[in-house]
Every structure is written in C-alpha cells, then in structure tokens.
Design a protein around this motif. Structure first.
Motif, PDB file in Angstrom:
ATOM      1  N   SER A 212       0.847  -1.197   0.000  1.00 52.76           N
ATOM      2  CA  SER A 212       0.000   0.000   0.000  1.00 52.76           C
ATOM      3  C   SER A 212       0.879   1.242   0.000  1.00 52.76           C
ATOM      4  O   SER A 212       2.035   1.211   0.423  1.00 52.76           O
ATOM      5  CB  SER A 212      -0.920   0.009   1.220  1.00 52.76           C
ATOM      6  N   PRO A 213       0.345   2.367  -0.488  1.00 56.63           N
ATOM      7  CA  PRO A 213       1.148   3.591  -0.568  1.00 56.63           C
ATOM      8  C   PRO A 213       1.307   4.255   0.796  1.00 56.63           C
ATOM      9  O   PRO A 213       0.493   4.079   1.699  1.00 56.63           O
ATOM     10  CB  PRO A 213       0.330   4.474  -1.511  1.00 56.63           C
TER      11      PRO A 213
ATOM     12  N   GLN B  64       4.491   9.161  -0.225  1.00 58.85           N
ATOM     13  CA  GLN B  64       4.354   8.892  -1.654  1.00 58.85           C
ATOM     14  C   GLN B  64       3.177   9.663  -2.247  1.00 58.85           C
ATOM     15  O   GLN B  64       3.254  10.148  -3.382  1.00 58.85           O
ATOM     16  CB  GLN B  64       4.204   7.398  -1.893  1.00 58.85           C
ATOM     17  N   GLU B  65       2.113   9.790  -1.496  1.00 63.10           N
ATOM     18  CA  GLU B  65       0.958  10.560  -1.973  1.00 63.10           C
ATOM     19  C   GLU B  65       1.348  12.018  -2.189  1.00 63.10           C
ATOM     20  O   GLU B  65       0.945  12.645  -3.179  1.00 63.10           O
ATOM     21  CB  GLU B  65      -0.187  10.435  -0.972  1.00 63.10           C
TER      22      GLU B  65
ATOM     23  N   SER C 244       3.559  12.265  -5.305  1.00 62.29           N
ATOM     24  CA  SER C 244       2.724  12.133  -6.504  1.00 62.29           C
ATOM     25  C   SER C 244       2.116  13.472  -6.889  1.00 62.29           C
ATOM     26  O   SER C 244       2.120  13.854  -8.074  1.00 62.29           O
ATOM     27  CB  SER C 244       1.619  11.102  -6.263  1.00 62.29           C
TER      28      SER C 244
ATOM     29  N   LEU D 232      -3.249   6.917  -4.755  1.00 61.54           N
ATOM     30  CA  LEU D 232      -2.438   5.884  -5.399  1.00 61.54           C
ATOM     31  C   LEU D 232      -3.026   4.479  -5.291  1.00 61.54           C
ATOM     32  O   LEU D 232      -2.421   3.512  -5.759  1.00 61.54           O
ATOM     33  CB  LEU D 232      -1.030   5.887  -4.785  1.00 61.54           C
TER      34      LEU D 232
ATOM     35  N   PHE E 231      -1.671   0.464  -6.706  1.00 62.28           N
ATOM     36  CA  PHE E 231      -1.300  -0.616  -5.795  1.00 62.28           C
ATOM     37  C   PHE E 231      -2.263  -1.794  -5.911  1.00 62.28           C
ATOM     38  O   PHE E 231      -1.857  -2.952  -5.770  1.00 62.28           O
ATOM     39  CB  PHE E 231      -1.226  -0.088  -4.359  1.00 62.28           C
TER      40      PHE E 231
ATOM     41  N   SER F 210       6.916  -1.237  -1.317  1.00 58.57           N
ATOM     42  CA  SER F 210       6.001  -0.174  -1.720  1.00 58.57           C
ATOM     43  C   SER F 210       6.728   0.845  -2.595  1.00 58.57           C
ATOM     44  O   SER F 210       6.172   1.355  -3.572  1.00 58.57           O
ATOM     45  CB  SER F 210       5.435   0.507  -0.473  1.00 58.57           C
ATOM     46  N   GLU F 211       7.978   1.101  -2.281  1.00 57.86           N
ATOM     47  CA  GLU F 211       8.786   2.063  -3.033  1.00 57.86           C
ATOM     48  C   GLU F 211       8.959   1.622  -4.490  1.00 57.86           C
ATOM     49  O   GLU F 211       8.948   2.430  -5.414  1.00 57.86           O
ATOM     50  CB  GLU F 211      10.155   2.176  -2.354  1.00 57.86           C
TER      51      GLU F 211
ATOM     52  N   PHE G 177       5.652   2.252  -6.353  1.00 54.82           N
ATOM     53  CA  PHE G 177       5.440   3.681  -6.565  1.00 54.82           C
ATOM     54  C   PHE G 177       6.331   4.196  -7.699  1.00 54.82           C
ATOM     55  O   PHE G 177       5.876   4.943  -8.564  1.00 54.82           O
ATOM     56  CB  PHE G 177       5.733   4.440  -5.271  1.00 54.82           C
TER      57      PHE G 177
END
Length: 732
Positions: free
Chosen positions: A69-70, A74-75, A78, A142, A146, A243-244, A247
């Motif tokens: 999950s993000p 990261q959000e 983005s 995101l 995912f 997760s990275e 993304f």
C-alpha cells in the motif's frame, strides 16, 4: 558516455542509475548555458537494494503476505510530480482523461508488456480506472496503482508455480516432436481469455526454455535444475518487492507520457545517482536496463573495459554471469537489474564472464560466453586520438588524418580551479590538429561513431576550430525563449577538406557538432542517421527521491531540431543496428522534430554540386569491395531472421535452425576476413574460441583502420578531386 552532471542538476540525457554521474559547474543561466549532453534513458529505473538471501517462499499465502500500500509521503510526492510535469515540462500537456488513459496503458505495459500474467477479466476489472487516474494523480490517490500491482503478484505466483509443477512432471505435456510454435513477441496479442488459455501460453514458454537450454549443450537434469532455480528465484525476488518499487514504476508510467527521458528516481536510486567527481568506476563500463526477463546492454562507456575488449555490443542480452576463468555461470534470467549489476561489478583486474544472446543473433538460442577484465574507467582513457591513412589514387599518394573522439569530455574540476592546462576535448583536438598539420595531410576525418555526447561547451568550442566566428546551436524553452550559442573565436585552426563520420549511437553533443559542420557547409557528414537526442533535462529534488524532467530542446543553426530525426548523413553507410530498437524515434512518446527560425550565420561552402558524383563513386567502390558485400549479406540475413514471428517447438527443427544461423554467421565472418587478407575459421567452434581469446587480449593493435574509416578517407579524396576539376574548368 559517462554522464557529467551540472551542479544545478541540469543536463541533456537520462542516465540510468548504473551510469557514472559526477556533478560539475556553476548555476544555470539560459543566456550562457553550460549543459552536459548524453545518450539516452534506460527506461523506468529500478530500485536499488542488496540481493536478499533465499527466503524459501513457496506457499501462496506466505508469498503474498500483506498487500502493498502507498505511504503518505508517496501521496505527497505524486502531487508534486503532477504539478511539475504540468507546469515545468517542455511538452505542454494538461493532466486530463487522455493522459489518464495513456498512464493506464503505460502501467499495464510496464507490469506485463508481454501479456503473460494478467487475464482478460483482470483488465476489464481495471478499466474503471482508465479515465480516472488524472484526478487521482493530481490529488495523490495511489490506491488504483497498488491494487493493480497486488493483483499482478497473485497472477505471478500462479504462473510460476504452474511452471514449476510442469517441470516436475512434464513427460505427458512437453512433446518435443509435436509440430507447434511459440510467438516471439506477445505485446500486440489479446489478453488471455481464461486460465486455461494462460496455461497453454506458459506450457509453450516452459517448453521453449527447455529447448533453448538444450541447444546450449545442457543435459536434462541440468536443464531442469537451471529452470527450477530460475523460477524459484523469480518468486523470491517478487516477494521482496517494496512499496517504493511499486510507486516508482507507477510514477514512471506517468512521466513516460511526457517523454522517455523524464523519470522519477526513488530515494534508493537517487543515492546511487550521485557518484563522485573522479570519473572512474571499477567494473566493465556498460549501461544496462531490464528488457522483459532479460538484462540488456544499452551502451558501452567509451574506452571502458567492455569497449576495449570489443566483444560486448549494445542490445546484447545477458543471460548468465560467472566470476574468474572457471567460476559457475549463474543464470540471471528474470533477476532484478541491480542484482545482475552487483554480480557484474567487481575489483580491478578481476575477470567476469558474461553469457549473452548477441544483438545480431537470429534467435535467443544463439549464445556466446565473453570474458572481460574489470578495470577503472577514467577521463584519460577517453581522450581523442589520431592516425594517418595513406591512400593511393591514380598513381598519387594522399594522406588523410583521422581524429577519433569517443566522448565530449572535460575536467570540470580543473576548469573551476583555473588550471590553464585542464584536460578537455577541444584542447586535445587542437593539439592533434597541429600534429597532423606537421604530417602534411590532404584532408581530415572526425570520427564520432558511438560518441553518446558530453559537455555542450565542448561541442561549441570544437565546432569553432573549423568555422569562423558564429552561432553553433540554439536552445529553446517551452515558453519559446531562444538562446543562441556562439563560437566566440574568429580563428580557424583547420580549414582544409573535412568529413565527419557518425553512426546511430552518435548522440547529443555529437549531433550538435555534426549538424553545425553540415549547416555551414564546412564538411561532409557520412555514416548513419544519428540517435536524435535533442532534449535537455534537469534533476529536481522532491520530498522523497528526485524528478528528472525535460525542460529544453536543441536546434541547429539552420533551424531544424536535432531531436527525433537526428542528423541525416550526406552519404549513408549500411548498419546492422536495428533502428526500430535503438534511437530516439524508437522510444515511446519521444518529443517530435520541429523547426524554428534559422540563426544569423553564413555558409562557408556547399557540396550540393558534388554529392551526386560522390555518391556514385562511393557505390561503385563498394560494389567491388568484398568486405562491404559481406556486411550487406549479414544485414539482410539478420533482417530476415528478425522478421520471424514464431519459433518452432520441435527439437529437430530448432537444431537445424541454429545450425543454419551459425553456418551463415561463420560464412559472413570468413568473407570479411578473406577481404582483409586474414585466415578463415575452419568451423564455428574455432570462431567462438577466437572471440573469447580476443576479449582477453591486452595487446590489441588498433592501428588498422576499419572499412568505413577508410571509405570516409576515399570519399574525402573524391571530394578533393571533384573540387579540383570544377576549379580547373571555372572561368577566371
């Protein structure tokens, strides 16, 4: 080339995380731009991490574990990337439903470009996102990315476990006498409609893998062991996804809509992006990228160990890596890129062995093992060099100077410290020109083949050695501001007959130099259409990671862009490089060619009057040249082989096909050697032994010019004679 990075993080090119990238220079100003040019992007950058120990993951529940999950960070990134793309990228492109659709397709292609995991039902389920990602990207939502990735993990587990079970008990399903084929490329095929249809695709894939390994001489038990290990490794690596990683892949599906050189670098990739200023790295000197399940060579660092060995080529695919003379060749098909790089890198003077599928192989069945001695790549090794060709024509002897420039280099540290003798391309070439002048040459060839670029200032000042004072290149921003960069020196160091030799791997700074020489009518350009890299990128720090973004575009003094179309030669030579695979126009979403107003410059001369005659003389000479005819035969054979859309899955047919390929390759090699007066090889094994021995030699004699260097000299003499005849018959 080794990509040199401006302190303001602006440069032209898109370095792979594997590329050596020192920082240089002062702050950027459009009016006095000091940019660094380089060849091209290696595609979506992969996260860097150390190879993990075997996890032994085989259970589905253990493999899938917690869904990825993000993060909140990261959000935020983005949203920042969306703003910068929309307002700072050279291509003015609103993030709307059309962009959303392209991001959706890019992401699916990135995850499953060969349609080997997702089912048609998955894609139909995901279609709800096609026109909704624009708003999600701008607001940092995101979850769609995912969710799609987590489904991929499920499908990947199912596919790999299916393949492993097939290997365990394949006697009733893998009939190697059954007349069936497998598609070479599934990118344009429909998504499999059912699990049964997907199973059939994978049954053929496993069968094909077994056949390919058998054709390399492996026995049944060894084949089963190799493939089992390959599939289990793929599972382990997939289970280590973070997760990275998800993304970064999704962001690059987004940035790829704008152009192929705009990329997001995760924090781990960014760390590896900043290499020190020494311009040296222990390894083989190659830039690599992931190409489906293979690791592919993008390009070679000029004067690096791989380049000097002369055996590894761009577009070769690495399938196994071994250490020292007799270390086990470790199968790396399906490995993460950084893990393959980790195996290939090593201490200076140690040996690495690469098992590769050559770029010119007719199929993936043809492999070759190369030995390369690791070494340090340094600025001094990339210096310009000279030689003199002695050519006899109609009883008269001519001397043609040749200067080879591997890259547009400069010791920026020395320049910043005010060292008057700091090492740079223009100074070295100026010195070589003076030396050639002492040899009383009749003309000059500048060889820029495989020169992927370098410092823009060097392209400008090098051009100045051959032209009077005047503009050399134009740079335009997205808001139509144009800066013209001039050669300030009125002196012409060399004013004699000139030919510039280029090929498909000549890019950026090389294209600026070649274009200026062509536009001024200062010399002929011969060879192949160049790469077409005519954009400039900058690297911007984000809250997490970095964004490399395209901000500027280069234009010739005549107004046409070097972007996309590159520089078209006045006389073209044949090439085995597949332009459909290598070149700016082969990259998705590459910025188009366009034109602006010409700069204020005066042509020195024009060759329009002579070109038809020069072309006829070149063609006449090549029709009689046996080595040239062998090259044409090789190109024709490769084109025919690559046109094949399917491979037979019958063992006898594949053996016959491989034997035919080897026989043809040997025929071409021997034809070239015969034309050069060299001994021919008795069989393919003798040829392979020779190739391996050549890769290990450190005493190579590089004085002998190759066919196209010699032909460039011949064309130059044709030009001299044509100009002499015109001058003789012109009224006084």
């Amino acid at each position: 080339m080794l990509q040199l990075l401006h302190a303001s993080r602006r440069f032209c090119g898109a370095p792979s995380p594997r590329t050596l990238t020192p920082r240089v220079g002062s702050a950027f100003r459009l009016a006095s731009i000091t940019l660094l040019l380089s060849l091209w992007s290696s595609g979506p950058a992969l996260a860097l991490q150390e190879p993990q120990p075997d996890s032994g993951v085989t259970d589905r529940e253990a493999f899938l574990g917690e869904t990825l999950s993000p993060s909140v960070a990261q959000e935020k990134v983005s949203r920042d990337i969306a703003r910068q793309l929309q307002y700072s990228h050279y291509r003015t492109l609103r993030i709307d439903r059309e962009v959303s659709s392209k991001v959706f397709d890019n992401y699916l292609s990135y995850l499953d470009g060969q349609k080997l995991y997702f089912l048609e039902s998955d894609i139909k389920e995901f279609e709800v996102y096609r026109h909704r990602l624009d708003g999600a990207l701008k607001t940092g939502q995101l979850d769609p990315a995912f969710r799609i990735y987590n489904r991929l993990q499920e499908r990947l587990y199912d596919r790999i476990t299916f393949a492993l079970k097939l290997l365990e008990n394949s006697s009733d399903k893998l009939d190697f006498e059954k007349d069936e084929t497998i598609l070479v490329d599934r990118a344009d095929e429909a998504w499999p409609s059912s699990e049964e249809a997907m199973n059939e695709i994978w049954r053929k894939r496993v069968k094909n893998s077994i056949l390919s390994l058998e054709l390399t001489g492996k026995k049944d038990d060894e084949i089963r062991k190799t493939l089992t290990k390959r599939y289990e490794s793929q599972l382990r690596r997939a289970s280590q996804t973070r997760s990275e990683d998800v993304f970064q892949g999704y962001m690059n599906a987004f940035t790829g809509v704008y152009d192929p050189h705009t990329q997001y670098f995760s924090p781990r990739v960014s760390e590896n992006f900043n290499i020190n200023m020494s311009l040296s790295l222990e390894g083989i000197g190659a830039v690599l990228q992931t190409d489906d399940e293979y690791t592919k060579v993008v390009r070679l660092v000029p004067a690096g160990p791989a380049d000097k060995a002369g055996q590894l080529k761009p577009a070769d695919k690495v399938v196994a890596v071994g250490q020292d003379d007799d270390g086990e060749l470790v199968d790396v098909v399906g490995w993460r890129l950084e893990e393959v790089v980790d195996l290939i890198r090593g201490p200076k003077q140690s040996i690495v062995r690469l098992k590769v599928i050559p770029a010119n192989a007719a199929s993936d069945d043809e492999t070759r093992v190369l030995k390369i001695v690791r070494d340090r790549v340094a600025l001094e090794d990339q210096s310009a060099s000279k030689e003199v060709l002695d050519i006899e024509r109609d009883g008269k002897d001519y001397k043609v100077g040749v200067i080879e420039i591997p890259t547009f280099y400069a010791d920026f540290k020395g320049a910043q410290l005010g060292d008057p003798d700091y090492k740079h391309t223009t100074a070295d070439v100026r010195k070589l020109l003076k030396e050639l002048e002492q040899s009383d040459i009749d003309g000059l060839v500048i060889d820029l083949r495989n020169n992927g670029g370098g410092a823009l200032q060097e392209a400008i000042t090098l051009t100045g050695l051959f032209i009077p004072q005047g503009p050399t290149v134009q740079v335009r921003t997205s808001d139509d501001r144009i800066a013209v960069h001039n050669d300030p020196d009125k002196n012409v160091v060399y004013g004699g007959p000139l030919v510039v030799l280029v090929n498909r791997m000549s890019a950026s700074a090389s294209e600026i130099f070649a274009a200026a020489i062509q536009d001024y009518g200062r010399g002929l350009v011969v060879g192949n259409q160049t790469f077409g890299k005519g954009t400039v990128q900058s690297v911007r720090n984000l809250a997490s990671g970095q964004l490399k973004i395209t901000e500027f575009k280069f234009y010739r003094v005549s107004g046409g862009s070097t972007q996309h179309s590159g520089v078209l030669p006045d006389i073209t030579f044949p090439s085995a490089i597949d332009v459909a695979e290598i070149g700016e126009d082969a990259l998705p979403e590459a910025l188009p060619w366009d034109q602006i107003a010409a700069a204020d410059f005066e042509k020195v001369s024009s060759f329009d009057l002579y070109l038809p005659e020069l072309a006829r003389q070149h063609e006449s000479r090549m029709l009689k040249n046996k080595e040239y005819q062998a090259i044409l035969e090789e190109i024709s054979f490769l084109a025919e082989a690559k046109a094949e859309k399917e491979l037979s899955l019958v063992l006898a047919s594949r053996k016959a096909q491989l034997e035919k390929q080897r026989k043809k390759e040997l025929s071409v090699v021997n034809a070239k050697r015969t034309a050069r007066g060299e001994d021919v090889f008795e069989d393919f094994k003798a040829y392979e032994t020779f190739v391996e021995a050549e890769a290990m030699r450190t005493d190579k004699d590089d004085d002998e010019a190759d066919l196209f260097t010699k032909e460039s000299g011949e064309i130059l003499i044709d030009l001299l004679n044509a100009q002499s005849r015109v001058a003789t018959h012109s009224p006084t």
